[in-house]
Design an enzyme around this catalytic site. Structure first.
Site, PDB file in Angstrom:
ATOM      1  N   GLY A 464       0.792  -1.219   0.000  1.00  0.00           N
ATOM      2  CA  GLY A 464       0.000   0.000   0.000  1.00  0.00           C
ATOM      3  C   GLY A 464       0.831   1.278   0.000  1.00  0.00           C
ATOM      4  N   LEU A 466       0.698   3.800   2.083  1.00  0.00           N
ATOM      5  CA  LEU A 466       1.177   4.202   3.394  1.00  0.00           C
ATOM      6  C   LEU A 466       2.347   3.332   3.856  1.00  0.00           C
ATOM      7  CD1 LEU A 466       0.436   6.436   5.322  1.00  0.00           C
ATOM      8  CD2 LEU A 466      -1.152   4.875   6.470  1.00  0.00           C
ATOM      9  N   ASP A 490      -0.476 -12.131   8.057  1.00  0.00           N
ATOM     10  CA  ASP A 490      -1.897 -11.901   7.825  1.00  0.00           C
ATOM     11  C   ASP A 490      -2.450 -11.223   9.072  1.00  0.00           C
ATOM     12  OD1 ASP A 490      -4.606 -11.903   7.437  1.00  0.00           O
ATOM     13  OD2 ASP A 490      -4.746 -14.028   6.895  1.00  0.00           O
ATOM     14  N   ILE A 491      -2.740  -9.940   8.976  1.00  0.00           N
ATOM     15  CA  ILE A 491      -3.093  -9.190  10.179  1.00  0.00           C
ATOM     16  C   ILE A 491      -4.386  -9.667  10.820  1.00  0.00           C
ATOM     17  CG2 ILE A 491      -1.848  -7.145   9.389  1.00  0.00           C
ATOM     18  CD1 ILE A 491      -4.553  -5.884   8.692  1.00  0.00           C
ATOM     19  N   TYR A 515      -8.218  -2.481   4.101  1.00  0.00           N
ATOM     20  CA  TYR A 515      -9.067  -2.391   2.915  1.00  0.00           C
ATOM     21  C   TYR A 515      -9.281  -0.917   2.598  1.00  0.00           C
ATOM     22  CZ  TYR A 515     -13.116  -3.468  -0.106  1.00  0.00           C
ATOM     23  OH  TYR A 515     -13.984  -3.603  -1.159  1.00  0.00           O
ATOM     24  N   ASP A 556     -11.288   9.999   7.947  1.00  0.00           N
ATOM     25  CA  ASP A 556     -12.351  10.992   8.104  1.00  0.00           C
ATOM     26  C   ASP A 556     -13.717  10.400   7.777  1.00  0.00           C
ATOM     27  OD1 ASP A 556     -11.867  10.692   5.391  1.00  0.00           O
ATOM     28  OD2 ASP A 556     -11.979  12.820   4.931  1.00  0.00           O
ATOM     29  N   TYR A 579     -17.359   1.549   4.548  1.00  0.00           N
ATOM     30  CA  TYR A 579     -15.935   1.753   4.842  1.00  0.00           C
ATOM     31  C   TYR A 579     -15.777   2.527   6.145  1.00  0.00           C
ATOM     32  CZ  TYR A 579     -11.145   3.457   4.406  1.00  0.00           C
ATOM     33  OH  TYR A 579      -9.837   3.758   4.645  1.00  0.00           O
ATOM     34  N   LYS A 583     -13.945   1.431   9.842  1.00  0.00           N
ATOM     35  CA  LYS A 583     -12.909   2.188  10.528  1.00  0.00           C
ATOM     36  C   LYS A 583     -13.352   2.588  11.934  1.00  0.00           C
ATOM     37  CE  LYS A 583      -9.410   2.345   7.703  1.00  0.00           C
ATOM     38  NZ  LYS A 583      -8.103   1.753   8.104  1.00  0.00           N
TER      39      LYS A 583
END
Length: 736
Positions: A464, A466, A490-491, A515, A556, A579, A583
């Site tokens: 990714g 980040l 695998d988190i 994701y 956000d 999504y 989060k």
């Protein structure tokens, strides 16, 4: 004094508050005001909590008597010095700190010394319990910046003005201490000076020799050493200083009780006539040099000596302190130890100075203290205060919050003050000034041994944006890391997480995985929640069991945008999409499993190292002649390098809980696209804009601290730092 006598006394940790009041043109800058200390008496209690018992503190003439030497306002100083006394903190009173006095005088005013002495007398009479003074901070440095380089008032650019400023400051110091000691006979002079050194090519050795002799001049004057044999005696006479002015100092009653040495990574310089080897910002010269003999090279590059191939034992604090001791054999204190860099580099610099001082004390060097400078940080010192950009360097506290927030430097200060030692995983690696890769022109063959066994930061999310950014900037900052793919950890699988932590033994974990396909989340709800909520929880549980710091990222999108203003950390979550729900659930699970975790909410990524962002897509569409169709809503665009740097600083500081990190400000997607087009010099083409009565605002602000720069500045930096030249025809080929 026996060889190890200094080592018998514990090395003290002092503190200092950046208190420069400097005139530039007709305007004054006051660092006590700009760092907010002017309004916060509570800062002193926070400093006392660190265990610091001695502090360099302003009793600054320009602030007390700004309009007339006989009209003084002691209100602020009375309150602060009274509180310091109550807290058991001994002040070293600074009377003029890089300044040239109030508007009614200057460093070339013959009355300046007597005016400073009058102020000193009033300070001593009002505060008879204060027994340590620095009447003039760094007189040689101030004279250079005010009389030779033209940065500060009176903006001189010649040797006569430089020498006049310096003689004036040193005379003021002597007269000030004479008046103080008539009231407080045991008062001590702590005389500070920046002690660097100049290195050079053989052709420029004459200039290096000049500067290396000049660096001692202020202290030599005060010690009464500038007699007719002194190398600068003749130079002074040649440039308008009278012999009787120099003879004034021969009595030597201006000798410091403690020599205060300040030293920075930029204090040591290297001069090279091969100017084309260095960026233009390092080009300079000495057309003002005071020597009149054979022709000299007078244009050259002036660069940091630490970036040149010079033996390490010849550079740095330890070498400079040893030189001061060898010259004067007089008590010394390190009166400024500060490095304006990333947080771990600041810590590395402080601890290196502390250890080097301890080593010198063991061999008989009488060094009394190391001073953290500046406790509250400083504003715009990267431009010597000439530019007003608001560039802030934190110190032991970061003042960009409602109340100053203790940083890793503050944690180190408390440990050093109370135990004499400090440990942190970032100290496994050396500072940039000792690492390979620092050289402007790498040496032919030089291998530096590892500092010691290094503990890494484990970063999840190798594929990714980040994750890649964290790996890249950890490497730049000298933070060892391990970047893992899903196959390697695998988190969402606790057993996989446990195995990875056992294998790599990190000191901290950053979860940059998850994701990210916002539009697909509604039809892939289970996949989204597994990656974002279950995975975050598994890492948090594992880190909590092992006592490891953890950084988790949120969005956000946990807000629906209906509040009508930017969201703060304490605002209730209200996700309007799957999504966002994932989060918000991740935040709840992480906070429950690992209350010490750092949870960062951010927004609308764009960065210079990948194409998966809105800014890249706008540029690609415009160069291809396609119409841009921005989404609706108002956001806080977030420049990935700024986000990663701020996140790492907070991690090193030991921060926890929810933080909002986004570049300051907010904009619509449409306005952001227009700004990007303008910066790139591309024609703006956009589709029709829908009319909204009340636009959705998911912009982020913070009540914990605004530590990110503005998004406008970040957009400009994007084009300077991007790996693609947007104005080149080759961009289309690279993008397609």
């Amino acid at each position: 004094m026996t060889l190890n006598e200094p080592a018998k006394r514990p090395l003290e940790l002092w503190g200092g508050i950046e208190c420069t009041v400097v005139q530039i043109g007709s305007e004054f800058r006051n660092q006590v005001e700009e760092t907010g200390h002017l309004q916060r008496l509570s800062d002193l209690d926070a400093i006392a909590a660190l265990g610091i018992k001695t502090i360099r503190y302003p009793v600054v003439w320009e602030s007390i008597a700004p309009d007339h030497p006989d009209i003084c306002d002691w209100t602020w100083t009375d309150e602060r010095l009274t509180r310091l006394r109550e807290l058991g903190i001994r002040p070293i009173a600074g009377l003029v700190h890089h300044g040239s006095g109030p508007r009614y005088t200057s460093l070339i005013d013959p009355e300046f010394p007597d005016l400073v002495a009058r102020h000193a007398e009033r300070v001593a009479a009002r505060y008879p319990w204060v027994d340590m003074f620095t009447p003039i901070n760094e007189p040689l440095t101030t004279a250079r910046f005010s009389g030779l380089y033209g940065h500060w008032h009176p903006h001189g650019r010649d040797y006569p003005t430089f020498l006049r400023c310096l003689i004036t400051e040193c005379r003021a110091t002597v007269l000030a201490m004479r008046t103080i000691r008539r009231i407080t006979p045991h008062a001590q002079l702590v005389q500070t000076e920046d002690m660097g050194k100049t290195f050079s090519t053989p052709h420029l050795r004459y200039q290096a020799d000049l500067e290396n002799e000049r660096r001692w001049f202020s202290l030599d004057l005060l010690f009464g050493r500038v007699d007719r044999q002194h190398p600068w005696h003749e130079i002074c006479l040649r440039h308008g200083i009278k012999e009787e002015e120099l003879d004034f100092f021969l009595e030597g009653d201006g000798a410091p009780d403690v020599i205060g040495i300040n030293h920075y990574n930029t204090s040591e310089r290297y001069l090279d006539e091969a100017m084309d080897r260095y960026p233009e910002c390092f080009h300079g010269g000495n057309h003002l040099h005071p020597l009149n003999d054979a022709p000299r090279i007078d244009h050259y590059a002036d660069v940091e000596a630490l970036r040149m191939d010079i033996p390490s034992e010849e550079l740095g604090f330890k070498a400079r302190l040893a030189e001061v001791w060898d010259r004067y054999r007089h008590p010394i204190a390190v009166t400024e130890a500060h490095h304006g860099s990333t947080r771990e580099e600041q810590v590395r610099w402080l601890i290196e100075v502390w250890h080097e001082v301890q080593a010198l004390r063991e061999t008989g060097h009488d060094i009394r203290a190391v001073t953290i400078w500046s406790l509250l940080g400083a504003v715009d010192w990267n431009s010597l205060l000439v530019a007003r950009t608001g560039f802030y360097e934190p110190g032991a506290f970061d003042i960009r919050s409602g109340q100053p927030r203790r940083t890793a430097i503050g944690r180190a200060a408390e440990s050093l003050a109370n135990t004499g030692a400090f440990e942190h995983p970032v100290l496994d690696q050396q500072g940039w000034w000792r690492r390979e890769g620092r050289h402007s022109h790498p040496p032919a063959s030089k291998v530096e041994a590892p500092f010691r066994a290094r503990r890494p930061i484990l970063i999840a999310g190798a594929t990714g944006t980040l994750g890649h950014a964290f790996a890249r900037l950890c490497a730049v900052r000298g933070l060892d890391y391990v970047l893992l793919t899903r196959g390697e950890m695998d988190i969402a699988d606790p057993a996989s997480v446990d195995a990875a932590l056992a294998r790599h033994r990190p000191w901290a974990v950053i979860n940059a995985a998850g994701y990210v396909r916002v539009d697909d989340a509604a039809r892939e709800r289970d996949v989204c929640f597994r990656a974002n909520a279950t995975g975050a929880e598994a890492i948090a549980q594992a880190c909590a069991r092992l006592g490891l710091p953890m950084v988790a990222f949120s969005s956000d999108r946990v807000f629906d945008g209906s509040l009508g203003r930017p969201y703060l950390e304490s605002d209730s979550v209200s996700p309007a999409c799957v999504y966002g729900e994932s989060k918000a659930e991740a935040e709840r699970r992480v906070a429950s499993a690992h209350p010490e975790a750092l949870i960062i909410r951010t927004s609308a990524f764009f960065g210079p190292w990948d194409s998966a962002n809105f800014v890249y897509q706008v540029l690609r569409d415009l160069q291809a002649g396609r119409t841009v169709k921005p989404s609706e809503g108002i956001v806080s665009p977030t420049y990935v390098p700024d986000l990663v740097h701020a996140s790492l600083d907070l991690l090193v500081d030991g921060e926890r809980g929810i933080w909002h990190l986004a570049n300051q400000g907010m904009t619509s997607w449409r306005e952001l696209a227009k700004r990007v087009a303008a910066e790139a010099g591309l024609s703006w083409r956009a589709g029709p804009q829908a009319v909204q009565d009340k636009p959705r605002i998911t912009a982020l602000s913070s009540e914990r601290g605004l530590i990110m720069p503005s998004f406008e500045g970040a957009v400009s930096r994007y084009f300077r730092e991007c790996e693609v030249d947007w104005n080149a025809q080759g961009f289309l080929d690279a993008a397609e």
